[in-house]
Scaffold this active site. Sequence first.
Site, PDB file in Angstrom:
ATOM      1  N   ASP A  39      -1.056   3.632  -0.354  1.00  0.00           N
ATOM      2  CA  ASP A  39      -0.945   2.548   0.615  1.00  0.00           C
ATOM      3  C   ASP A  39      -0.851   1.244  -0.170  1.00  0.00           C
ATOM      4  O   ASP A  39      -1.129   1.221  -1.382  1.00  0.00           O
ATOM      5  CB  ASP A  39      -2.179   2.564   1.522  1.00  0.00           C
ATOM      6  CG  ASP A  39      -2.148   1.463   2.573  1.00  0.00           C
ATOM      7  OD1 ASP A  39      -1.054   1.121   3.054  1.00  0.00           O
ATOM      8  OD2 ASP A  39      -3.228   0.938   2.901  1.00  0.00           O
TER       9      ASP A  39
ATOM     10  N   ASP B 164      -1.570  -2.650   1.247  1.00  0.00           N
ATOM     11  CA  ASP B 164      -2.630  -3.624   1.578  1.00  0.00           C
ATOM     12  C   ASP B 164      -4.000  -2.956   1.568  1.00  0.00           C
ATOM     13  O   ASP B 164      -4.221  -1.941   2.227  1.00  0.00           O
ATOM     14  CB  ASP B 164      -2.362  -4.229   2.956  1.00  0.00           C
ATOM     15  CG  ASP B 164      -1.125  -5.100   2.979  1.00  0.00           C
ATOM     16  OD1 ASP B 164      -1.229  -6.282   2.606  1.00  0.00           O
ATOM     17  OD2 ASP B 164      -0.045  -4.596   3.349  1.00  0.00           O
TER      18      ASP B 164
ATOM     19  N   ASP C 286      -6.561   2.839   2.824  1.00  0.00           N
ATOM     20  CA  ASP C 286      -7.777   2.220   3.355  1.00  0.00           C
ATOM     21  C   ASP C 286      -7.768   2.036   4.868  1.00  0.00           C
ATOM     22  O   ASP C 286      -8.777   1.629   5.443  1.00  0.00           O
ATOM     23  CB  ASP C 286      -7.970   0.839   2.715  1.00  0.00           C
ATOM     24  CG  ASP C 286      -7.019  -0.199   3.287  1.00  0.00           C
ATOM     25  OD1 ASP C 286      -5.804   0.090   3.359  1.00  0.00           O
ATOM     26  OD2 ASP C 286      -7.481  -1.287   3.674  1.00  0.00           O
TER      27      ASP C 286
END
Length: 374
Positions: free
Chosen positions: A120, A122, A312
């Site tokens: 991922d 961000d 996240d």
Amino acid sequence: MTKQNVVVSEADAEIMNMAISVAVANSSLFTSVAEKPPVGPPGYISISRKRFMNLKNLDSFNGAERMNSRVDSMRASSPTHIKPSSFLKEDWILHHPSALDMFEQIIDASKGKQIVMFLDYDGTLSPIVEDPDRAFMSDAMRKTVKKVARCFPTAIVSGRCRDKVYKFVRLAELYYAGSHGMDIQGPAKGSKYMKVCQGVLCQPASEFLPMIDEVYRLLVDKTKSTPGAKVENNKFCLSVHFRCVDEKKWNELFMQVRSILKEYSMLKLTQGRKVLEIRPTIKWDKGKALEFILESLGYANCTDVFPVYIGDDRTDEDAFKVLRERGQGFGILVSKVPKETNATYSLQEPAEVMDFLQRLVEWKRQSVRAHANL
């Protein structure tokens, strides 16, 4: 357009309900300037994909009572209603130990298999910042990801549009899956895995582009009266950031977004961390993107592949779930607080992600040297 209620998938609603017991970091600020996606990077390869999605396979729900339960679920996870976590961190760590602490065990499980990395952006490669346009990854992280891509097939899987993620990462040897995996393209150059995949292009939601652009314009106009709200056009999906929206304005913002989407039955509304996500109602997510990339690499039905997904956000749970169901590889959740997750391991922040990736690269280099000396 058909007038129906906003659609929220069963899986998304379940994840939203989980958020009631999750500790959430304090809000920070975003700018209020709306934007369109940037121009894509030059030199990309585009060829036919191996499979495509049937856009007729759409989710739909009827009945105001069912819809209201979805809306209540989303409101329950709004800034006003978030409750402290009921998890004990010590117990949670026992079930989701640090990937750094368990590094040797992870390596043992991957021996004899091809590791494929999924990352991922961000909150994983870059920190969460007040202004999403300034979510820059560090030079050290970029160098680390570049080294990882030399050792393993590597993909960036993000909710942002693919062109914007490329603008941040600037590494042509990676796969890029933007818009929650609805826009996938393979390495343009510099990857030894190009001979296997020969570049990939997958856009299962392309028919939704006119609708997405129309809703984007409506949201920009409707939300400009809400201080701090920011609408981001991610090409195949939209994000309404409310990180700096006053808690008293939250319900107003939510109702504004909901009122627009009542006119668009083929779009669904879900909530991520400080953001409302608007996506087509096709059965496609980060988990599907992971499977597509593995298939493109020739690992669709292989037992000697070891996918590793690090993320996240709640949307990364789709990929974590796929790995659990496949019984191959594992997911790593990046979080400083306990959360319900399908991930096997955890890391606390991007700095630990970089540490883990660097150790993985060093292990690979040592393995190559040891094999060469045999």
